[in-house]
Design a protein around this motif. Structure first.
Motif, PDB file in Angstrom:
ATOM      1  N   GLY A   4       0.754  -1.303  -0.048  1.00  0.00           N
ATOM      2  CA  GLY A   4       0.045   0.114   0.001  1.00  0.00           C
ATOM      3  C   GLY A   4       0.924   1.372   0.156  1.00  0.00           C
ATOM      4  O   GLY A   4       0.182   2.522  -0.279  1.00  0.00           O
TER       5      GLY A   4
ATOM      6  N   GLN B  66       3.408   3.692  -1.724  1.00  0.00           N
ATOM      7  CA  GLN B  66       3.776   4.058  -3.110  1.00  0.00           C
ATOM      8  C   GLN B  66       4.901   5.171  -3.106  1.00  0.00           C
ATOM      9  O   GLN B  66       4.593   6.143  -2.767  1.00  0.00           O
ATOM     10  CB  GLN B  66       2.373   4.517  -3.742  1.00  0.00           C
TER      11      GLN B  66
ATOM     12  N   TYR C 210      -0.050   6.749  -0.568  1.00  0.00           N
ATOM     13  CA  TYR C 210      -0.487   5.436  -0.111  1.00  0.00           C
ATOM     14  C   TYR C 210      -1.659   4.914  -0.522  1.00  0.00           C
ATOM     15  O   TYR C 210      -2.551   6.040  -1.067  1.00  0.00           O
ATOM     16  CB  TYR C 210      -0.870   5.573   1.500  1.00  0.00           C
ATOM     17  N   ARG C 211      -2.019   3.768  -0.843  1.00  0.00           N
ATOM     18  CA  ARG C 211      -3.366   3.239  -1.514  1.00  0.00           C
ATOM     19  C   ARG C 211      -4.306   3.623  -0.813  1.00  0.00           C
ATOM     20  O   ARG C 211      -4.416   4.141   0.554  1.00  0.00           O
ATOM     21  CB  ARG C 211      -3.139   1.753  -1.442  1.00  0.00           C
TER      22      ARG C 211
ATOM     23  N   ASP D  20      -6.880   2.770   0.749  1.00  0.00           N
ATOM     24  CA  ASP D  20      -7.382   1.880   1.925  1.00  0.00           C
ATOM     25  C   ASP D  20      -6.333   2.039   3.176  1.00  0.00           C
ATOM     26  O   ASP D  20      -6.480   1.504   4.088  1.00  0.00           O
ATOM     27  CB  ASP D  20      -7.669   0.472   1.652  1.00  0.00           C
TER      28      ASP D  20
ATOM     29  N   ASP E 167      -4.312   8.578   3.328  1.00  0.00           N
ATOM     30  CA  ASP E 167      -4.490   9.613   2.032  1.00  0.00           C
ATOM     31  C   ASP E 167      -3.357  10.878   2.288  1.00  0.00           C
ATOM     32  O   ASP E 167      -3.339  12.024   1.533  1.00  0.00           O
ATOM     33  CB  ASP E 167      -5.758  10.376   2.036  1.00  0.00           C
TER      34      ASP E 167
END
Length: 236
Positions: A138, A140, A162-163, A165, A168
């Motif tokens: 998750g 990035q 971040y992904r 879930d 943010d």
């Protein structure tokens, strides 16, 4: 003259390698500095964190983390009171001044809940598990390593998003270009508003073979307002 040219070429080579290093390579080098024996994934240990905040009593937190067993224990002492969160896999237990039968007044006043306990678990395992935690699913990492000057020092910088879930926020991690030690991190909720905070890391404490930042000083991005300092202490 030959010696001067050699020094120039060596300096240029060092600068070039710093510019060309990939995000994966930089993270690998930093992990090799902070966790040379790959202890984090099987981490089992205890440490104490003393939080000093302007106009508030000092907060002492005893933290126990056992990653293989999925156990997290946080015991806090502040202003003559103590409370604890004990999380083991999917179970959660709370206590206040040694009692587990908590009144609604205590729960409300001290904001005690299993959700808050899980938040603390994520908080402490993330921040004290850096930079190793940047390998988590998750996360990035931007492929390009930036070079930034922060507080008068030049750093190699990784940008992480971040992904959905996972989170943010936008994070930046600042590494010493020679040792690859992590010395600053910074996050934004909305970078265009210059919100969020930056954290200055200093000194190191060896916890079960991992070099963790001993002192973390927190500031707002927008105005450099000082928020507080937490100091890590090894325990037996």
């Amino acid at each position: 003259m030959k010696n001067i040219l050699l020094i120039i070429l060596m300096s240029a080579s060092t600068l070039c390698s710093a510019q060309e290093i990939s995000a994966a390579e930089l993270l690998k080098k930093s992990i090799a500095f902070h966790d040379p024996n790959n202890n984090w994934n099987t981490f089992k240990g205890r440490f104490r964190v003393v939080m000093q905040t302007p106009d508030r009593p000092e907060r002492n937190s005893q933290i126990s983390i056992d990653l293989p067993r999925e156990v997290f224990i946080l015991e806090v002492n502040q202003d003559s009171n103590s409370y604890a969160y004990v999380i083991e896999k999917d179970s959660c237990n709370l206590s206040f001044n040694g009692k587990t039968d908590l009144t609604e007044e205590v729960i409300s006043k001290y904001r005690l809940s299993c959700e808050r306990g899980s938040m603390y678990k994520d908080y402490y395992t993330y921040l004290y598990g850096l930079p190793m935690k940047l390998n988590d699913p998750g996360t990035q990492l931007a492929q390009k390593v930036e070079k930034k000057t922060f507080k008068g020092k030049e750093y190699l910088v990784l940008k992480a998003t971040y992904r959905a879930d996972v989170g943010d926020d936008i994070w930046y991690f600042y590494f010493d270009p020679k040792t690859y030690a992590m010395e600053v991190y910074q996050f934004y909720h909305d970078e265009s508003k210059n919100d969020g905070e930056y954290i200055l890391l200093s000194k190191l404490e060896n916890i079960n073979g991992i070099k963790m930042p001993k002192t973390r000083a927190w500031y707002y991005n927008k105005d450099d307002k000082y928020l507080g300092t937490d100091v890590l202490h090894a325990t037996d």
